[in-house]
Design a protein around this motif. Structure first.
Motif, short mmCIF file in Angstrom:
data_model
loop_
_atom_site.label_atom_id
_atom_site.label_comp_id
_atom_site.label_asym_id
_atom_site.label_seq_id
_atom_site.Cartn_x
_atom_site.Cartn_y
_atom_site.Cartn_z
N ALA A 22 0.84 -1.18 0.00
CA ALA A 22 0.00 0.00 0.00
C ALA A 22 0.89 1.24 0.00
CB ALA A 22 -0.90 0.00 1.23
N PRO A 23 0.48 2.32 -0.67
CA PRO A 23 1.33 3.51 -0.74
C PRO A 23 1.64 4.06 0.65
CG PRO A 23 -0.49 3.65 -2.29
CD PRO A 23 -0.76 2.47 -1.41
N VAL A 24 2.88 4.52 0.81
CA VAL A 24 3.25 5.16 2.06
C VAL A 24 2.63 6.54 2.11
CG1 VAL A 24 5.19 6.01 3.41
CG2 VAL A 24 5.41 3.89 2.11
N ALA A 25 2.01 6.87 3.21
CA ALA A 25 1.35 8.16 3.33
C ALA A 25 2.36 9.29 3.20
CB ALA A 25 0.64 8.27 4.67
N PRO A 26 2.06 10.30 2.38
CA PRO A 26 2.98 11.42 2.24
C PRO A 26 3.20 12.12 3.58
CG PRO A 26 1.27 11.47 0.56
CD PRO A 26 0.87 10.45 1.57
N THR A 27 4.41 12.52 3.83
CA THR A 27 4.71 13.22 5.07
C THR A 27 5.50 14.48 4.75
OG1 THR A 27 6.75 11.99 5.35
CG2 THR A 27 4.79 11.08 6.39
N PRO A 28 5.34 15.53 5.55
CA PRO A 28 6.05 16.77 5.28
C PRO A 28 7.56 16.62 5.33
CG PRO A 28 4.26 17.11 6.84
CD PRO A 28 4.40 15.64 6.67
N VAL A 29 8.07 15.75 6.25
CA VAL A 29 9.51 15.66 6.43
C VAL A 29 10.14 14.57 5.58
CG1 VAL A 29 9.45 16.60 8.76
CG2 VAL A 29 9.16 14.16 8.43
N GLY A 30 9.35 13.64 5.07
CA GLY A 30 9.89 12.59 4.21
C GLY A 30 10.42 11.41 4.99
N ALA A 31 10.63 10.32 4.26
CA ALA A 31 11.03 9.06 4.88
C ALA A 31 12.38 9.14 5.55
CB ALA A 31 11.03 7.96 3.82
N ALA A 32 13.33 9.81 4.92
CA ALA A 32 14.69 9.85 5.46
C ALA A 32 14.69 10.42 6.87
CB ALA A 32 15.59 10.68 4.55
N ALA A 33 13.95 11.51 7.08
CA ALA A 33 13.90 12.12 8.40
C ALA A 33 13.16 11.23 9.39
CB ALA A 33 13.23 13.49 8.32
N LEU A 34 12.06 10.65 8.97
CA LEU A 34 11.29 9.78 9.86
C LEU A 34 12.11 8.57 10.30
CD1 LEU A 34 7.77 9.80 8.17
CD2 LEU A 34 8.34 10.71 10.43
N MET A 35 12.97 8.06 9.43
CA MET A 35 13.72 6.86 9.74
C MET A 35 15.01 7.15 10.51
SD MET A 35 11.88 4.40 8.74
CE MET A 35 12.91 2.95 8.62
N THR A 36 15.27 8.40 10.83
CA THR A 36 16.44 8.73 11.64
C THR A 36 16.06 9.37 12.96
OG1 THR A 36 16.64 10.87 10.50
CG2 THR A 36 17.95 9.02 9.64
N ALA A 37 14.79 9.64 13.15
CA ALA A 37 14.33 10.31 14.37
C ALA A 37 13.91 9.29 15.41
CB ALA A 37 13.17 11.25 14.04
N GLY A 38 14.89 8.68 16.10
CA GLY A 38 14.60 7.76 17.19
C GLY A 38 14.16 6.36 16.78
N THR A 39 14.42 5.96 15.53
CA THR A 39 13.98 4.64 15.08
C THR A 39 15.14 3.66 14.89
OG1 THR A 39 14.14 5.26 12.73
CG2 THR A 39 12.03 5.68 13.85
N ALA A 40 16.36 4.11 15.10
CA ALA A 40 17.53 3.30 14.75
C ALA A 40 17.51 1.93 15.42
CB ALA A 40 18.81 4.04 15.11
N ARG A 41 17.03 1.84 16.65
CA ARG A 41 17.08 0.57 17.36
C ARG A 41 16.14 -0.47 16.76
NH1 ARG A 41 14.49 4.31 20.30
NH2 ARG A 41 12.45 3.90 21.26
N TYR A 42 15.24 -0.04 15.88
CA TYR A 42 14.30 -0.97 15.27
C TYR A 42 14.69 -1.35 13.83
CZ TYR A 42 11.39 0.45 19.20
OH TYR A 42 10.90 0.71 20.45
N HIS A 43 15.72 -0.75 13.31
CA HIS A 43 16.10 -1.03 11.93
C HIS A 43 16.66 -2.45 11.78
CE1 HIS A 43 16.75 3.54 11.03
NE2 HIS A 43 15.49 3.20 11.21
N HIS A 44 16.47 -3.01 10.59
CA HIS A 44 17.11 -4.28 10.29
C HIS A 44 18.62 -4.07 10.26
CE1 HIS A 44 18.50 -7.75 7.95
NE2 HIS A 44 17.43 -8.35 8.43
N PRO A 45 19.40 -5.06 10.72
CA PRO A 45 20.86 -4.90 10.75
C PRO A 45 21.48 -4.54 9.40
CG PRO A 45 20.22 -6.84 12.01
CD PRO A 45 18.98 -6.34 11.33
#
Length: 266
Positions: A22-45
């Motif tokens: 399903a399409p990712v919902a558009p966000t003002p800050v974009g995926a790159a910012a969302l994936m670096t704002a406190g999500t690192a511990r959940y990323h795949h290795p």
């Protein structure tokens, strides 16, 4: 090697099919910012980065998979983390979907390689055995009458050899079918399925003409037993040959040959 995979659109630089989600919902800050704002511990290795291609598409990049890793699966802890937004959870989940596609495709290649090498030898053996069956049957058309009985014995021997070759083939074909089915069941979209012929071509193996059926064709049911695919094809050929020769034996009153061609042949 870095692999990138976009969610929902064209091929990436690894030449692997994309994940259809399903399409990712558009966000003002974009995926790159969302994936670096406190999500690192959940990323795949193997995760490296996310790139917002446009309002509806995100490209994930990963280090290369070997296929020996554990199957990528979204960490359950993220769903209980109040610090994450719903958009971040969605992106993390789709990051793992993309990782699972790349992992499954690499795992299929890893598992298929030794099987294809064995299969090539077995298909060659089957081809020789099958050609022998056909040649020995066709020889009856020009054979003197006093040589028919000895030729029947040679044909029966060829039938037995071919039956074993067909069974050996179906054994390795089932293993290949399992590998294909496992990869297909791991991905969510048919476009991410890898064709066995593609994997074989990458390894320099020509599988044109091979009989590799769906895995279900190799499994007996609780209700009845059945021949596996190539054995079933051979049995049909044998039955046709025996019926033809039995007709000749009947018409020529050659009862000894008729008894040799009786059912329950294996």
């Amino acid at each position: 090697m870095v692999h990138t995979i976009p969610l929902a659109h064209a091929l990436d630089d690894s030449h692997l099919s994309p994940v259809a989600t399903a399409p990712v919902a558009p966000t003002p800050v974009g995926a790159a910012a969302l994936m670096t704002a406190g999500t690192a511990r959940y990323h795949h290795p193997h995760y490296l980065s996310a790139e917002q291609l446009d309002a509806d598409r995100v490209r994930f990049s990963f280090r290369g998979f070997t296929g020996r890793e554990t199957e990528p699966s979204s960490p359950l802890e993220m769903y209980r983390d109040p610090a994450l937004t719903s958009e971040q959870r969605t992106l993390i989940a789709r990051q793992y979907t993309a990782a699972r596609v790349l992992w499954s495709q690499r795992r299929m290649r890893l598992r298929a390689a030794p099987l294809l090498a064995t299969a090539a030898l077995r298909w060659a053996a089957w081809s020789i055995a099958h050609d022998t069956v056909i040649a020995r049957f066709e020889a009856f058309a020009t054979l003197p009458d006093d040589q028919w009985r000895s030729q029947v014995l040679r044909l029966l021997d060829a039938h037995r050899v071919a039956r074993q070759s067909a069974a050996d083939w179906d054994d390795i074909a089932e293993q290949l079918a399992v590998v294909v089915a496992d990869q297909h069941e791991t991905v969510d979209d048919w476009s991410d399925e890898v064709d066995l012929a593609v994997v074989a071509a990458e390894l320099g193996v020509d599988i044109q003409g091979w009989l590799v059926d769906h895995v279900s064709a190799y499994r007996a049911t609780p209700y009845y037993q059945r021949d596996t695919p190539l054995v079933a094809r051979l049995v049909k050929t044998i039955d046709e040959q025996r019926a033809r020769l039995a007709d000749v034996a009947h018409l020529t009153a050659d009862h000894d040959t008729g008894r040799q061609l009786a059912p329950n042949r294996f």
